[in-house]
Design a protein around this motif. Sequence first.
Motif, mmCIF file in Angstrom:
data_model
loop_
_atom_site.group_PDB
_atom_site.id
_atom_site.type_symbol
_atom_site.label_atom_id
_atom_site.label_comp_id
_atom_site.label_asym_id
_atom_site.label_seq_id
_atom_site.Cartn_x
_atom_site.Cartn_y
_atom_site.Cartn_z
ATOM 1 N N CYS A 196 32.335 49.095 41.064
ATOM 2 C CA CYS A 196 32.103 49.853 39.837
ATOM 3 C C CYS A 196 32.353 51.335 40.009
ATOM 4 O O CYS A 196 32.442 52.068 39.023
ATOM 5 N N ILE A 197 32.427 51.807 41.270
ATOM 6 C CA ILE A 197 32.736 53.224 41.453
ATOM 7 C C ILE A 197 33.959 53.446 42.330
ATOM 8 O O ILE A 197 34.481 54.553 42.399
ATOM 9 N N TYR A 198 34.434 52.404 42.978
ATOM 10 C CA TYR A 198 35.556 52.591 43.893
ATOM 11 C C TYR A 198 36.870 52.625 43.126
ATOM 12 O O TYR A 198 37.199 51.688 42.401
ATOM 13 N N THR A 199 37.620 53.714 43.282
ATOM 14 C CA THR A 199 38.964 53.769 42.697
ATOM 15 C C THR A 199 39.940 53.428 43.813
ATOM 16 O O THR A 199 39.881 54.012 44.887
ATOM 17 N N PRO A 200 40.840 52.459 43.572
ATOM 18 C CA PRO A 200 41.667 51.955 44.665
ATOM 19 C C PRO A 200 42.686 52.980 45.150
ATOM 20 O O PRO A 200 43.044 53.904 44.423
ATOM 21 N N TYR A 201 43.113 52.788 46.384
ATOM 22 C CA TYR A 201 44.217 53.559 46.944
ATOM 23 C C TYR A 201 45.468 52.683 46.880
ATOM 24 O O TYR A 201 45.378 51.450 46.808
ATOM 25 N N PRO B 80 45.124 56.214 36.540
ATOM 26 C CA PRO B 80 44.494 57.246 37.369
ATOM 27 C C PRO B 80 42.999 57.286 37.127
ATOM 28 O O PRO B 80 42.565 57.341 35.979
ATOM 29 N N GLY B 81 42.246 57.217 38.212
ATOM 30 C CA GLY B 81 40.795 57.286 38.105
ATOM 31 C C GLY B 81 40.121 55.987 37.686
ATOM 32 O O GLY B 81 38.895 55.927 37.570
ATOM 33 N N GLU B 82 40.877 54.925 37.469
ATOM 34 C CA GLU B 82 40.268 53.672 37.034
ATOM 35 C C GLU B 82 39.650 52.931 38.230
ATOM 36 O O GLU B 82 40.200 52.923 39.319
ATOM 37 N N THR B 83 38.512 52.302 38.003
ATOM 38 C CA THR B 83 37.846 51.625 39.107
ATOM 39 C C THR B 83 38.375 50.203 39.271
ATOM 40 O O THR B 83 38.984 49.640 38.364
ATOM 41 N N VAL B 84 38.089 49.624 40.422
ATOM 42 C CA VAL B 84 38.490 48.246 40.695
ATOM 43 C C VAL B 84 37.824 47.308 39.694
ATOM 44 O O VAL B 84 38.441 46.376 39.178
ATOM 45 N N LEU B 85 36.558 47.590 39.369
ATOM 46 C CA LEU B 85 35.849 46.723 38.424
ATOM 47 C C LEU B 85 36.566 46.694 37.072
ATOM 48 O O LEU B 85 36.765 45.628 36.486
ATOM 49 N N SER B 86 36.965 47.849 36.610
ATOM 50 C CA SER B 86 37.617 47.923 35.312
ATOM 51 C C SER B 86 38.945 47.153 35.322
ATOM 52 O O SER B 86 39.240 46.397 34.395
ATOM 53 N N VAL B 87 39.715 47.302 36.393
ATOM 54 C CA VAL B 87 40.972 46.562 36.491
ATOM 55 C C VAL B 87 40.692 45.065 36.525
ATOM 56 O O VAL B 87 41.347 44.273 35.838
ATOM 57 N N LEU C 280 25.654 44.829 43.677
ATOM 58 C CA LEU C 280 26.040 43.446 43.455
ATOM 59 C C LEU C 280 27.549 43.327 43.290
ATOM 60 O O LEU C 280 28.137 42.284 43.566
ATOM 61 N N CYS C 281 28.167 44.396 42.859
ATOM 62 C CA CYS C 281 29.591 44.343 42.515
ATOM 63 C C CYS C 281 30.482 44.556 43.726
ATOM 64 O O CYS C 281 31.658 44.818 43.574
ATOM 65 N N VAL C 282 29.924 44.445 44.940
ATOM 66 C CA VAL C 282 30.742 44.703 46.130
ATOM 67 C C VAL C 282 31.954 43.782 46.184
ATOM 68 O O VAL C 282 31.903 42.619 45.758
ATOM 69 N N VAL C 283 33.031 44.335 46.705
ATOM 70 C CA VAL C 283 34.240 43.569 46.997
ATOM 71 C C VAL C 283 34.717 44.030 48.372
ATOM 72 O O VAL C 283 34.251 45.046 48.884
ATOM 73 N N GLU C 284 35.598 43.266 48.966
ATOM 74 C CA GLU C 284 36.074 43.642 50.289
ATOM 75 C C GLU C 284 37.465 44.249 50.154
ATOM 76 O O GLU C 284 38.347 43.665 49.529
ATOM 77 N N PRO D 92 36.258 37.678 37.589
ATOM 78 C CA PRO D 92 34.818 37.923 37.463
ATOM 79 C C PRO D 92 34.246 38.667 38.670
ATOM 80 O O PRO D 92 34.572 38.356 39.814
ATOM 81 N N ILE D 93 33.436 39.667 38.397
ATOM 82 C CA ILE D 93 32.654 40.359 39.424
ATOM 83 C C ILE D 93 31.278 40.570 38.812
ATOM 84 O O ILE D 93 31.169 41.135 37.728
ATOM 85 N N PRO D 94 30.226 40.087 39.473
ATOM 86 C CA PRO D 94 28.895 40.271 38.881
ATOM 87 C C PRO D 94 28.446 41.724 38.980
ATOM 88 O O PRO D 94 28.762 42.411 39.949
ATOM 89 N N THR D 95 27.724 42.186 37.973
ATOM 90 C CA THR D 95 27.192 43.552 38.009
ATOM 91 C C THR D 95 25.790 43.548 37.402
ATOM 92 O O THR D 95 25.464 42.684 36.592
ATOM 93 N N LEU D 96 24.991 44.502 37.791
ATOM 94 C CA LEU D 96 23.670 44.662 37.177
ATOM 95 C C LEU D 96 23.416 46.077 36.697
ATOM 96 O O LEU D 96 22.687 46.283 35.745
ATOM 97 N N CYS D 97 24.030 47.044 37.370
ATOM 98 C CA CYS D 97 23.703 48.424 36.991
ATOM 99 C C CYS D 97 24.865 49.108 36.298
ATOM 100 O O CYS D 97 24.870 50.317 36.141
ATOM 101 N N HIS D 98 25.867 48.313 35.925
ATOM 102 C CA HIS D 98 27.044 48.903 35.293
ATOM 103 C C HIS D 98 27.044 48.658 33.794
ATOM 104 O O HIS D 98 26.661 47.592 33.328
ATOM 105 N N HIS D 99 27.499 49.651 33.028
ATOM 106 C CA HIS D 99 27.726 49.473 31.591
ATOM 107 C C HIS D 99 28.912 50.355 31.237
ATOM 108 O O HIS D 99 28.953 51.520 31.627
#
Lengths: 279, 636
Positions: A69-74, A20-27, A52-56, A34-41
Amino acid sequence: MHQMNPVNFSINGRPMRAAPGETVLSVARRNDIPIPTLCHHEALTSQGSCRLCVVEVSWGDRSKLVTSCIYTPYEEDRIETDTPRVRTLRRLVIELLLARCPNVDVLQRLGWEYGVKPGRLAPEDGRGKERCILCGLCVRVCDEVVGQHAIGYEGRGVERRITTPFNDHAAACIGCGACVYVCPTSALHYEDVENVRIMKEFQTRVELAQCRQCGRRYAPAVLIEKVTRCAQTKEDDRHLCPACRRRTFAERMSAWMQKQLPDARANGDRLDVTTRAGG
Amino acid sequence: MMHKCPEQLAAVRKRARARQNHARPRILVGAATCGLASGAGPVLEALRAAAATGAEEMEITETGCNGACYLEPIVEAVLPGKTRVMYGHVKPGDAPMIIQATVNGTVYEERALCRVDADEILLEDVVAPYRRNGLDAALERIVARDAHPFFRSQRHIAMRNCGVIDPASLEEYVARGGYAGAAKALLEMRPESIIEAIKRSGLRGRGGGGFPTGRKWEACRKAPGEPKYVICNADEGDPGAYMDRAIIEGDPHSIIEGMIIGSYAIGAHLGYIYVRQEYPLAVRRLRLALQQAEEAGFLGTDIFGSGHEFTIQINRGAGAFVCGESTALMASLEGRVGEPRAKYIHTVEFGLWNKPSCLNNVETWNNVPAIIQRGADWYAGIGTTGSKGTKVFSLVGSAKRAGLVEVPMGVSLREVVEEIGGGVTEGRTLKAIQTGGPSGGCIPATLLDVPVDYESLGALGSMMGSGGLVVMDNRTCMVDVARYFTAFLKEESCGKCVPCREGSAHMLDVLTRICEGAGRAEDIPLLEELSVVMTDGSLCALGGSAPNPVLSTLKYFRNEYQAHIDEHRCPAGVCKALLTYRIVAEDCSGCDACVDACPSGAISGDYSEAHVIDESLCARCGLCVPACPQGAIILQ
Ligand SMILES: Cc1cc2nc3c(=O)[nH]c(=O)nc-3n(C[C@H](O)[C@H](O)[C@H](O)COP(=O)(O)O)c2cc1C
Ligand code: SF4
Ligand code: FES
């Protein structure tokens, strides 16, 4: 809806389960996608600003780009991390950043990886000599982790800059160097000169304390105070430089072992030195 | 439509009726910001001075803007038992004549625009004719408002009270059915049935996005979490748009009433009105209205004896365009920097202070009391399938009759621009209409028959936005227009996300160099790629819609871009760097007048021989043109 339960979805066709609440990046990171990121820590709140971390993401017959990095999946989202649309967007984002910061090696590597044609966006007004990509990691680390809130933003649009209040010596800065450490483009620096630490980009000087044993200037006095307050280190440890502290610790440890070992042997116990001394 | 009248409302009604029964002549001066800017202040003073000398008792009050800004200062005179006369372009010197005519129950024809024979009380579905006696010949000669080209096809719902009532008077608002909708909602309706009514009315947000209002309210009502907030977005940052200002200045109680209804439907007890910093008069009017509503018991605890509690606070905007964006606005309300955040988490669930929050635009709130009183079906009967009701547009640019225009959704752009707006200034031709504010798009004159509704404008690559309509004639360069709006958006980009911050700056660089004659062949595809990254990649809708001016002009006026780039020519003759001054040899008498006039020493030629301009020296100041007695110097 904010998810209360784990979410089942897929990344690149592989079934995934997000807490619950986990982002796509974290999963994705947990699963070595691999997903590139620049502003995430991972220690900081995500702000989703470098893009940069966009996904479709597709659901039904529709799809859109989201920042992982901020999108939590449905439930039942289908996420793709490397579609042509994703790659195009990343390429253009990198191209924009490279035009601003041509000398940053992280960006040069990304530019090479995503096929950025060099030189197309040559800014005409002196932009392009920067190292700062405005990812904001330094501002967030200072605020959220160090708790000092010594730096912030100034100006808007391309005029935006990271700076101290009134562009002056930052009274709240304790010279801890977390911002320097977290900066992905080496845009920030500090230097210890005699008895002060100079935060070069922030017009800020912080006094260095002396080690009580060797006399070396080893860390900002205000930082030591703060660490003592937060971590409750031993009174006599906190005025020692790392080298002297290690030596003192080793001495104390060996004295303690000398005392313990005979008793332990007598009881037939095995002494777990790692957990008891290291913990 | 009569409803149970709660005590608090009955008291104000009684005061209102007492005032109306006086039935003395009354003069209204359009003193909204637009009126004041055209000189309504001195007119008001002159009218008061002139009235003071007469014996007749006369009431002179300020009112809001009735939309006909091109005619300001506007004065209306109510002649009891007869009619209401509208005067335009009134000068202080006209005051004695207007007062005299009003005292005599007639008209000062010099400045008369039209005659309003009946007072439409929209909320009560009443058309009350003023006329009981006959009119004199002079009054008969004046055109009726229903026949006046600017007014005849308009329909005022949002602007129902603008330019009609004294915005500083609670009684006047109530006398025209005000607060009866709130009373009905709170005493006779359940929150769910209010939401149902708003949904059925088809009302969509007037602040730009066009999101269905009822659905937003429902989501906010259902969202877990307490307390909940309702917020009015009165930030109105679009340059050239001022309908929200006009509604607040002319009818502040309508917004308060809409918010009372919304708060009850959603379950909120605190509301905020976020007003643009630059709207001091609007803030004053709102403050007074809030105070009046509190004193009357329309705000506070146990409103109308319903048990509902609700209060409203005013907040002054931080002065940035982006602060009108919902998440930035809420951050600013919390006292943080007004910056957007990604909206994967909706503000109806996690908004202000992370609590469920319902944000609507001024015009959206203002429509609510009308829907509640007249019914959802009445409202849904106006407009098109997807876009219901009316919309206020601010018609500016080279329209002959510029001002605020409220029309039913779905009328054609042609009707708004040509019928109501009177087309473009004499001697020019209509070229394009820019709709939707700075991040809207340009629609070419050939597509003028498009109906104005959310879908149709969107399909053309433009948008409804908050209702800006800029009329452009043949002397407009479309590349220059794109550059102008991009420059605005680049300045307003908050700088948080890369695509908008860096993309808009590069876009402006490219457009500027095209306008300066340094465009390159690859610039058009570059603009298109920059548009992709901004549209697809920006964090908020500012960056996401910022490429619209470029994309729509590229779509409909691509040849103008090409002329700039390939032929170094600005077809509209706007881009200075691309203009050349030339002396027509046959017409030149060689008098040397231009040589003396040219500050750059760019003109040479022997006396009485044809002269020539050295383009490399010419600064394009144009001083030689009027200096030439033969008119031999032309601009190409
Ligand atoms: C950059 C930007 C500026 C905006 N400015 C305004 C504004 O000034 N007034 C407004 O009502 N909505 C503005 N909006 C739209 C709001 O974000 C929001 O959608 C709207 O206030 C919701 O109300 P509505 O549903 O009644 O339209 C803006 C949006 C963006 C992206
Ligand atoms: S799109 Fe522009 S205004 Fe919106 S967050 Fe990004 S930089 Fe700020
Ligand atoms: S890492 Fe997600 S936007 Fe920067």
